[in-house]
Design a protein around this motif. Structure first.
Motif, mmCIF file in Angstrom:
data_model
loop_
_atom_site.group_PDB
_atom_site.id
_atom_site.type_symbol
_atom_site.label_atom_id
_atom_site.label_comp_id
_atom_site.label_asym_id
_atom_site.label_seq_id
_atom_site.Cartn_x
_atom_site.Cartn_y
_atom_site.Cartn_z
ATOM 1 N N ASP A 168 7.912 -4.731 -11.327
ATOM 2 C CA ASP A 168 7.453 -3.368 -11.039
ATOM 3 C C ASP A 168 8.425 -2.681 -10.092
ATOM 4 N N GLY A 169 8.208 -1.394 -9.872
ATOM 5 C CA GLY A 169 9.111 -0.590 -9.059
ATOM 6 C C GLY A 169 9.279 -1.101 -7.642
ATOM 7 N N ASP A 170 8.182 -1.564 -7.040
ATOM 8 C CA ASP A 170 8.278 -2.078 -5.671
ATOM 9 C C ASP A 170 9.147 -3.321 -5.607
ATOM 10 N N GLU A 171 9.008 -4.192 -6.583
ATOM 11 C CA GLU A 171 9.809 -5.422 -6.594
ATOM 12 C C GLU A 171 11.286 -5.099 -6.850
ATOM 13 N N LEU A 172 11.559 -4.125 -7.701
ATOM 14 C CA LEU A 172 12.943 -3.707 -7.933
ATOM 15 C C LEU A 172 13.559 -3.124 -6.653
ATOM 16 N N LYS A 173 12.757 -2.416 -5.869
ATOM 17 C CA LYS A 173 13.249 -1.892 -4.587
ATOM 18 C C LYS A 173 13.495 -3.037 -3.600
ATOM 19 N N ARG A 174 12.606 -4.026 -3.575
ATOM 20 C CA ARG A 174 12.818 -5.175 -2.683
ATOM 21 C C ARG A 174 14.099 -5.919 -3.051
ATOM 22 N N LEU A 175 14.351 -6.062 -4.355
ATOM 23 C CA LEU A 175 15.600 -6.699 -4.791
ATOM 24 C C LEU A 175 16.809 -5.848 -4.390
ATOM 25 N N GLY A 176 16.672 -4.550 -4.454
ATOM 26 C CA GLY A 176 17.751 -3.666 -4.011
ATOM 27 C C GLY A 176 18.065 -3.876 -2.537
ATOM 28 N N MET A 190 23.683 -14.338 -5.533
ATOM 29 C CA MET A 190 22.679 -14.767 -4.557
ATOM 30 C C MET A 190 21.280 -14.246 -4.866
ATOM 31 N N VAL A 191 21.180 -13.056 -5.452
ATOM 32 C CA VAL A 191 19.886 -12.392 -5.581
ATOM 33 C C VAL A 191 19.462 -12.184 -7.038
ATOM 34 N N VAL A 192 20.334 -11.576 -7.824
ATOM 35 C CA VAL A 192 19.948 -11.136 -9.165
ATOM 36 C C VAL A 192 19.871 -12.310 -10.144
ATOM 37 N N HIS A 193 20.936 -13.093 -10.210
ATOM 38 C CA HIS A 193 20.948 -14.187 -11.190
ATOM 39 C C HIS A 193 19.799 -15.177 -10.992
ATOM 40 N N PRO A 194 19.503 -15.597 -9.752
ATOM 41 C CA PRO A 194 18.352 -16.512 -9.595
ATOM 42 C C PRO A 194 17.041 -15.890 -10.073
ATOM 43 N N ARG A 195 16.888 -14.587 -9.853
ATOM 44 C CA ARG A 195 15.660 -13.921 -10.297
ATOM 45 C C ARG A 195 15.589 -13.848 -11.814
ATOM 46 N N VAL A 196 16.732 -13.610 -12.465
ATOM 47 C CA VAL A 196 16.764 -13.589 -13.930
ATOM 48 C C VAL A 196 16.418 -14.970 -14.470
ATOM 49 N N ARG A 197 16.917 -16.020 -13.848
ATOM 50 C CA ARG A 197 16.582 -17.391 -14.281
ATOM 51 C C ARG A 197 15.068 -17.610 -14.260
ATOM 52 N N PRO A 235 20.799 4.613 -5.623
ATOM 53 C CA PRO A 235 19.348 4.578 -5.498
ATOM 54 C C PRO A 235 18.856 3.299 -4.818
ATOM 55 N N ASP A 236 17.575 3.310 -4.512
ATOM 56 C CA ASP A 236 16.989 2.195 -3.769
ATOM 57 C C ASP A 236 16.752 0.956 -4.625
ATOM 58 N N GLU A 237 16.415 1.156 -5.877
ATOM 59 C CA GLU A 237 16.080 -0.015 -6.696
ATOM 60 C C GLU A 237 17.337 -0.699 -7.211
#
Length: 188
Positions: free
Chosen positions: A134-142, A59-66, A9-11
């Motif tokens: 939100d869904g849009d931000e989850l898609k951008r992270l994807g 590079m993407v997920v862990h910094p966002r979780v922090r 999926p996209d997200e």
């Protein structure tokens, strides 16, 4: 390698969970191969997927979780420690005869650690991101994760677990890894 990248999926959460499932399937293919030589192809695919997957998360997920999650630093630091240990073990496994019982034993140990790590990511990181974004931000992270995977190294590099190090060292390591992969593939 490109055939291993999940197209949907996209997200980000669904995408990474689908990769966790693929990683588990590849471990099964390696460990249950009908003949020891048949382990090589799924092992190479597994090694590559683990490398690009973890790099993208770093590079993407862990910094966002922090940034987004209460106690994010504690959660991410624990996942980075697990990733470092898995990279060290995977590097060790690369030097073991693929037909040996030691190879099976070490891959079994790696599988157990990686699947436990994935479970923790899903319960401690991914669920929190789904609550906070939100869904849009989850898609951008994807989209960002896919971009990171496209340029990520294809082999484990223990000690390169932070976003900063992945951005600094990653492109060079990726170039070398991908050249090495092509050479080894060409040599058969």
């Amino acid at each position: 390698m490109s055939d291993m990248i999940i197209q949907s999926p996209d997200e980000v959460v669904g995408f990474l969970k689908a990769q966790h499932n693929l990683i588990e399937d590849l471990f099964d293919q390696v460990l249950h191969a009908s003949d020891p030589q048949a382990r090589e192809k799924p092992f190479v695919q597994l090694r590559q997927l683990l490398a690009v997957h973890e790099t993208a998360e770093e590079m993407v997920v862990h910094p966002r979780v922090r940034r987004e999650v209460d106690a994010g630093d504690t959660i991410v630091d624990a996942r980075l420690k697990e990733e470092h240990e898995a990279k060290e073990l995977l590097s060790k496994i690369e030097g073991i005869d693929i037909t040996s019982q030691q190879f099976i034993d070490e891959v079994t140990q790696l599988r157990d650690a990686v699947l436990e790590h994935a479970e923790r990511e899903e319960s401690e990181e991914f669920s929190q991101l789904q609550r906070e974004l939100d869904g849009d931000e989850l898609k951008r992270l994807g989209t960002a994760v896919r971009a990171a995977e496209a340029i990520a190294p294809t082999r484990p590099h223990a000690g390169v677990e932070s976003a900063k190090l992945n951005f600094a060292v990653g492109p060079f390591a990726s170039m070398l890894d991908r050249a090495r992969d092509l050479i080894e593939h060409g040599l058969g």
